[in-house]
Design an enzyme around this catalytic site. Structure first.
Site, PDB file in Angstrom:
ATOM      1  N   ASN A 258      -6.109 -10.018  -7.183  1.00 36.64           N
ATOM      2  CA  ASN A 258      -5.854 -10.369  -5.740  1.00 36.64           C
ATOM      3  C   ASN A 258      -7.076 -11.213  -5.596  1.00 36.64           C
ATOM      4  O   ASN A 258      -7.430 -12.195  -4.849  1.00 36.64           O
ATOM      5  CB  ASN A 258      -5.700  -9.554  -4.758  1.00 36.64           C
ATOM      6  CG  ASN A 258      -6.757  -8.274  -4.875  1.00 36.64           C
ATOM      7  OD1 ASN A 258      -6.616  -7.523  -5.916  1.00 36.64           O
ATOM      8  ND2 ASN A 258      -7.530  -8.040  -3.985  1.00 36.64           N
TER       9      ASN A 258
ATOM     10  N   ALA B 236       5.994  -8.291   1.642  1.00 40.11           N
ATOM     11  CA  ALA B 236       6.325  -9.507   1.994  1.00 40.11           C
ATOM     12  C   ALA B 236       5.369 -10.588   2.378  1.00 40.11           C
ATOM     13  O   ALA B 236       5.629 -11.900   2.351  1.00 40.11           O
ATOM     14  CB  ALA B 236       7.411  -9.274   3.345  1.00 40.11           C
TER      15      ALA B 236
ATOM     16  N   GLN C  56       0.196  -9.780  -5.857  1.00 36.42           N
ATOM     17  CA  GLN C  56      -0.173 -11.132  -5.701  1.00 36.42           C
ATOM     18  C   GLN C  56       1.047 -11.891  -6.476  1.00 36.42           C
ATOM     19  O   GLN C  56       0.764 -13.211  -6.547  1.00 36.42           O
ATOM     20  CB  GLN C  56      -1.547 -11.068  -6.168  1.00 36.42           C
ATOM     21  CG  GLN C  56      -2.559 -10.540  -5.332  1.00 36.42           C
ATOM     22  CD  GLN C  56      -2.585 -11.807  -4.150  1.00 36.42           C
ATOM     23  OE1 GLN C  56      -2.434 -12.725  -4.266  1.00 36.42           O
ATOM     24  NE2 GLN C  56      -3.112 -10.936  -3.079  1.00 36.42           N
TER      25      GLN C  56
ATOM     26  N   THR D 240       0.878  -1.065  -0.071  1.00 38.21           N
ATOM     27  CA  THR D 240       0.082  -0.043  -0.056  1.00 38.21           C
ATOM     28  C   THR D 240       0.860   1.280  -0.154  1.00 38.21           C
ATOM     29  O   THR D 240       0.582   2.209  -0.844  1.00 38.21           O
ATOM     30  CB  THR D 240      -0.988  -0.044   1.262  1.00 38.21           C
ATOM     31  OG1 THR D 240      -1.696  -1.203   1.149  1.00 38.21           O
ATOM     32  CG2 THR D 240      -1.907   1.319   1.129  1.00 38.21           C
TER      33      THR D 240
ATOM     34  N   THR E 145      13.769   5.181   9.764  1.00 39.79           N
ATOM     35  CA  THR E 145      14.471   4.026   9.908  1.00 39.79           C
ATOM     36  C   THR E 145      14.143   2.972   9.646  1.00 39.79           C
ATOM     37  O   THR E 145      12.845   2.499   9.601  1.00 39.79           O
ATOM     38  CB  THR E 145      14.788   4.085  11.781  1.00 39.79           C
ATOM     39  OG1 THR E 145      15.218   5.345  12.247  1.00 39.79           O
ATOM     40  CG2 THR E 145      15.465   3.084  11.972  1.00 39.79           C
TER      41      THR E 145
ATOM     42  N   CYS F 124     -13.191  -7.337  -0.554  1.00 43.58           N
ATOM     43  CA  CYS F 124     -11.787  -8.151   0.085  1.00 43.58           C
ATOM     44  C   CYS F 124     -11.646  -7.462   1.321  1.00 43.58           C
ATOM     45  O   CYS F 124     -11.097  -8.089   2.219  1.00 43.58           O
ATOM     46  CB  CYS F 124     -10.720  -8.026  -0.737  1.00 43.58           C
ATOM     47  SG  CYS F 124     -10.113  -6.254  -1.183  1.00 43.58           S
TER      48      CYS F 124
HETATM   49  C1  LIG Z   1      -2.170  -7.290  -0.589  1.00 46.20           C
HETATM   50  C2  LIG Z   1      -2.304  -6.343  -1.542  1.00 46.20           C
HETATM   51  C3  LIG Z   1      -1.880  -4.906  -1.558  1.00 46.20           C
HETATM   52  C4  LIG Z   1      -1.410  -4.341  -0.351  1.00 46.20           C
HETATM   53  O1  LIG Z   1      -0.344  -4.966   0.245  1.00 46.20           O
HETATM   54  P1  LIG Z   1       0.136  -4.548   1.911  1.00 46.20           P
HETATM   55  O2  LIG Z   1       1.521  -4.825   1.987  1.00 46.20           O
HETATM   56  O3  LIG Z   1      -0.822  -5.295   2.837  1.00 46.20           O
HETATM   57  O4  LIG Z   1      -0.318  -3.081   2.066  1.00 46.20           O
HETATM   58  C5  LIG Z   1      -2.031  -4.264  -2.593  1.00 46.20           C
HETATM   59  N1  LIG Z   1      -2.136  -4.782  -3.769  1.00 46.20           N
HETATM   60  C6  LIG Z   1      -2.501  -5.999  -4.004  1.00 46.20           C
HETATM   61  C7  LIG Z   1      -2.685  -6.669  -5.309  1.00 46.20           C
HETATM   62  C8  LIG Z   1      -2.572  -6.885  -3.098  1.00 46.20           C
HETATM   63  O5  LIG Z   1      -2.986  -8.188  -3.057  1.00 46.20           O
END
Ligand SMILES: *Cc1c(COP(=O)(O)O)cnc(C)c1O
Length: 398
Positions: A154, A203, A182, A75, A243, A329
């Site tokens: 996703n 991650a 994804q 995000t 940091t 979702c």
């Molecule tokens: C999970 C997801 C995000 C958000 O990732 P975060 O690390 O939880 O902020 C963005 N885009 C897609 C396609 C995702 O599946």
């Protein structure tokens, strides 16, 4: 013995691989230094670990280590990419092209930019969840600065034709950013082969910890520049101050390395399980696969069971299986999924959908249990449903 509940929501988050946890642990205690401390061995050790993780992550997507900017997740990476490009390239134009089926991270950031003066083109998708490439090209104007289209969806797992998109972007001298959160670690992603200028990853979607992610920023042909969105200290070559989350970054690096080594064997095991689940559940009457069958991630399937509300269905199997419904979702809202709606599904079918996300730790026993349990729950709900009875009696419900 099968342990319950069975976890089939790996598209929402994955468990941390124990090998990732083991790699992270020393960085909470003995090696706790600040990677920006240049004056002593504690800082040097932390910096060395971050450098190593940067190489591990870069290798997974065919990038140079210097092109990776660590963030708190996808995000934040999406926000940095979209807002950073919008501000930096204001002199060229204010137009961004994206699609209705993107993740909320992209949709909401684009909506924010729209309020700030950006012009956003929201591309529609067809019934398979894919965009029309001619429509994409036709949307480009001299003011277009960025195309933002995800690598894989996703909710449905649908994989976009990334190389064809990047060819169009290149031809018109427009930057191409892809939310690959994804896809990375699940299918081969290579920023050079795929022609991607900015890419986001996280991650916790690839068996690493929550709260760590990265933005890939191309340095050569073209060199992408960004306006920082978090100021202070000039970490990450000035693009993302703060940091560094050293344990999280070490975990991301280890997770990336494991995906690189095990992607082929993971897929060889998970794909047949996914197909088995899908085939068995599609044998139920009036059940449908949502999204392209062919262009799809190997671990995802999204199904609708007509005349069965997924929320009721999930109550029916009594929390024995953890998965997501098509009611958004972000399960906080009970809106029908914007992705399924964009693909033309009725509210009814969108509310009747379940998303199955398999993963590295999914077993054949869990899939057999899921097939049995869901088949029973669907059958039982329909047997007590007046609408189902009418359908069986041949009443036209259209
Ligand atoms: C999970 C997801 C995000 C958000 O990732 P975060 O690390 O939880 O902020 C963005 N885009 C897609 C396609 C995702 O599946």
């Amino acid at each position: 013995m099968l342990q319950l509940p069975v976890y089939l929501d790996n598209n929402a988050t994955t468990p941390c691989d124990p090998r990732v946890v083991a790699a992270m642990l020393p960085y909470f205690t003995e090696t706790f230094g600040n990677a920006a401390s240049r004056s002593h061995p504690f800082g040097w050790a932390a910096e060395e670990a971050v450098d190593y993780a940067r190489e591990q992550v870069a290798r997974l997507i065919g990038a140079e280590p210097k092109e990776m900017v660590f963030t708190s997740g996808a995000t934040e990476a999406v926000n940095l990419a979209l807002k950073g490009v919008y501000e930096m390239y204001a002199g060229k134009g204010n137009h961004i092209i994206t699609a209705l089926t993107e993740h909320k991270a992209v949709l909401d950031t684009c909506r924010h930019l729209e309020k700030m003066g950006a012009r956003i083109t929201w591309l529609p998708v067809n019934a398979e969840g894919l965009i029309d490439l001619q429509e994409l090209e036709a949307a480009i104007t001299p003011q277009t600065i960025l195309i933002s289209l995800m690598y894989a969806n996703n909710e449905t797992g649908v994989i976009y034709p990334v190389q064809a998109i990047s060819e169009i972007a290149r031809k018109h001298d427009v930057l191409f950013m892809s939310d690959a959160t994804q896809a990375v670690g699940k299918v081969p992603v290579d920023v050079n082969n795929d022609g991607i200028d900015l890419l986001t990853l996280s991650a916790h979607k690839l068996y690493g910890p929550k709260g760590a992610g990265a933005l890939y920023v191309r340095r050569r042909s073209p060199r992408v520049r960004l306006t920082a969105q978090i100021d202070g200290g000039g970490h990450e070559r000035g693009m993302r101050s703060g940091t560094l989350n050293v344990p999280g970054i070490v975990g991301l690096g280890k997770a990336a390395e494991l995906c690189m080594e095990e992607m082929t064997t993971d897929t060889a095991r998970i794909l047949p399980l996914r197909n088995q689940l899908e085939q068995a559940l599609l044998e139920l009457e009036l059940s449908f696969l949502n999204g392209s069958r062919q262009h799809r991630l190997p671990h995802t399937c999204n199904l609708s069971f007509k005349y069965v509300e997924s929320e009721a269905l999930m109550m029916g199997f009594n929390k024995k299986i953890a998965l997501s419904s098509g009611s958004a979702c972000t399960s906080a809202s009970l809106e029908p999924s914007h992705v399924l709606k964009a693909m033309g599904l009725s509210d009814e079918l969108a509310y009747a959908s379940l998303r199955f996300g398999l993963g590295r730790f999914t077993t054949a026993g869990q899939i057999a249990f899921t097939i049995r349990t869901i088949t029973e729950a669907v059958t039982q709900l329909r047997n007590t449903s007046p609408i189902w009875e009418m359908y069986k009696d041949g009443v036209d419900l259209g």
